[in-house]
Design an enzyme around this catalytic site. Structure first.
Site, PDB file in Angstrom:
ATOM      1  N   CYS A 145       0.818  -1.264  -0.078  1.00 35.73           N
ATOM      2  CA  CYS A 145       0.152   0.131  -0.116  1.00 35.73           C
ATOM      3  C   CYS A 145       0.868   1.298  -0.116  1.00 35.73           C
ATOM      4  O   CYS A 145       0.230   2.293  -0.524  1.00 35.73           O
ATOM      5  CB  CYS A 145      -0.986   0.053   1.145  1.00 35.73           C
ATOM      6  N   HIS A 321      -1.370   1.163   7.395  1.00 38.26           N
ATOM      7  CA  HIS A 321      -1.748   1.237   5.922  1.00 38.26           C
ATOM      8  C   HIS A 321      -1.714   2.667   5.369  1.00 38.26           C
ATOM      9  O   HIS A 321      -2.049   3.466   6.164  1.00 38.26           O
ATOM     10  CB  HIS A 321      -3.481   0.872   5.781  1.00 38.26           C
ATOM     11  N   ASN A 345      -8.293   3.989  -1.817  1.00 39.14           N
ATOM     12  CA  ASN A 345      -7.749   3.095  -1.238  1.00 39.14           C
ATOM     13  C   ASN A 345      -7.101   2.296  -2.465  1.00 39.14           C
ATOM     14  O   ASN A 345      -7.237   2.614  -3.672  1.00 39.14           O
ATOM     15  CB  ASN A 345      -8.838   2.124  -0.654  1.00 39.14           C
TER      16      ASN A 345
END
Length: 379
Positions: A145, A321, A345
């Site tokens: 990520c 994240h 995301n």
């Protein structure tokens, strides 16, 4: 069921009951099995053996109960629902999709942007409407990520400079970035996590980026066609990252794949900057600078479906994240108005609100204000 295009939705329509605007899933074995089969069909999932399938079904049933509890606890706002993570236990989700939890980095004072702006903030703002954000991507089964967040920021910076919106290579960063901050105890560790501020430094050192098309993403595909055997990046710090994957295909490594002749012409990262934790200041910089790299505790986002995410059960100081801040707004309810951030995301467009989520703004929710950074492009 005749004529129903979405099998899973149709199944829910006859098996689930409504609770505060959202679904409550059945928790008995018989209906759970039917739902599991519908879910597999919906996502095109099959397992190599009945033993594996039985184990996944048990996880699926536990997740049904978990989602129901979340919906009761949050009273239907936000909503949680089944998605492609439904056969993954929370522990597996943390270890496979998220990064190891870490405290927000502290930067020297000169790293922080401080700009005066006296104009009042508009009520809402969104870079997507201004064509400064590329499409939603899917990191797959890899803790990459941080690279998606970094690249999303730089794609926005490139477009802000008047260039054509371009999908830059995430895989190049995953494969090639072995940057470390020994003093801070941080390093970029490929599929095991990393930090956008270090990724900017790698791109500065490398001298540029290839496009997504030239150096395509493959490290999180989980065995699907095009999957690559991830090799540790040059300079990989075993002490900070842990042991690398024991086997990799060197023909698919950064050393073999990187082609500097394909770097995007004119693209260069000169430096990077951080932004204070004040969320009003973050909103000002978002408008002035473009989409921003941010990080948060995302443990409870596994089954997020829609609405403004707000919870008491996440940490403001243990981040796992990295994502991309693209806008903000207000959700007006019957009794109160909630300020929120709009966030891109990297879990695919079927997750959440077409790959995005909204999270409460103003309270440092889940630490989303603690590691805000941007790259700075140069000529």
């Amino acid at each position: 069921m005749a004529g129903c295009l979405n099998y899973l939705v149709c199944f829910l329509a006859v098996t689930a009951v409504s609770f505060a605007k959202t679904w409550m899933y059945p928790e008995d074995i018989d209906r759970g099995m039917y739902l599991f089969r519908a879910w597999k069909y919906e996502h095109g999932i099959s397992y190599p053996s009945m033993r594996v399938e039985n184990r996944k079904f048990k996880v699926f049933m536990e997740n049904l109960k978990h989602i129901n509890k979340l919906n009761v606890l949050h009273k239907g706002s936000p909503e949680f629902a089944l998605n492609h993570f439904a056969d993954m236990s929370p522990a597996e989700f943390r270890s496979t999709i998220l990064m190891p939890k870490r405290v927000p980095p502290k930067f020297e004072s000169e790293r922080y942007i401080r700009r005066e702006q006296v104009d009042p903030l508009p009520e809402s703002f969104d870079w997507r409407s201004k064509n400064m954000v590329t499409s939603v991507k899917d990191q797959g089964s890899a803790g990459s990520c941080w690279a998606f967040s970094t690249i999303g920021n730089l794609e926005g910076q490139w477009a802000m400079a008047g260039k054509q919106l371009t999908n830059f290579s995430v895989e190049q960063v995953v494969d090639c970035d072995g940057m470390e901050d020994v003093k801070g105890g941080n390093a970029d560790c490929g599929v095991f996590g990393g930090w956008p501020y270090l990724a900017y430094q790698y791109i500065m050192k490398a001298g540029g980026l290839e496009t997504w098309e030239d150096y395509w993403y493959c490290s999180g595909l989980g065995g699907a066609p095009g999957t690559c055997e991830v090799c540790p990046a040059p300079g990989y710090n075993t002490s900070l990252c842990g042991p690398p994957i024991p086997y990799c295909n060197m023909s698919q490594s950064c050393v073999d794949k990187l082609d500097r002749s394909k770097f995007v012409s004119g693209f260069k990262v000169n430096t990077w900057k951080a932004i204070s934790e004040n969320e009003t200041e973050i909103a000002k910089q978002l408008i002035q600078i473009g989409p921003l790299s941010v990080a948060l505790d995302a443990e409870l986002l596994q089954f997020y479906h829609r609405g403004v995410f707000s919870t008491y059960f996440c940490s403001k100081t243990r981040l796992d994240h990295a994502v991309l801040l693209v806008g903000y707004g207000k959700e007006k309810g019957f009794f109160e108005t909630t300020d929120y951030w709009t966030v891109k995301n990297s879990w695919g467009h079927k997750w959440g609100e077409s790959g995005y989520f909204r999270i409460k703004r103003g309270d440092g929710m889940c630490g989303i204000n603690t590691a805000v950074t941007t790259g700075v492009l140069g000529a």
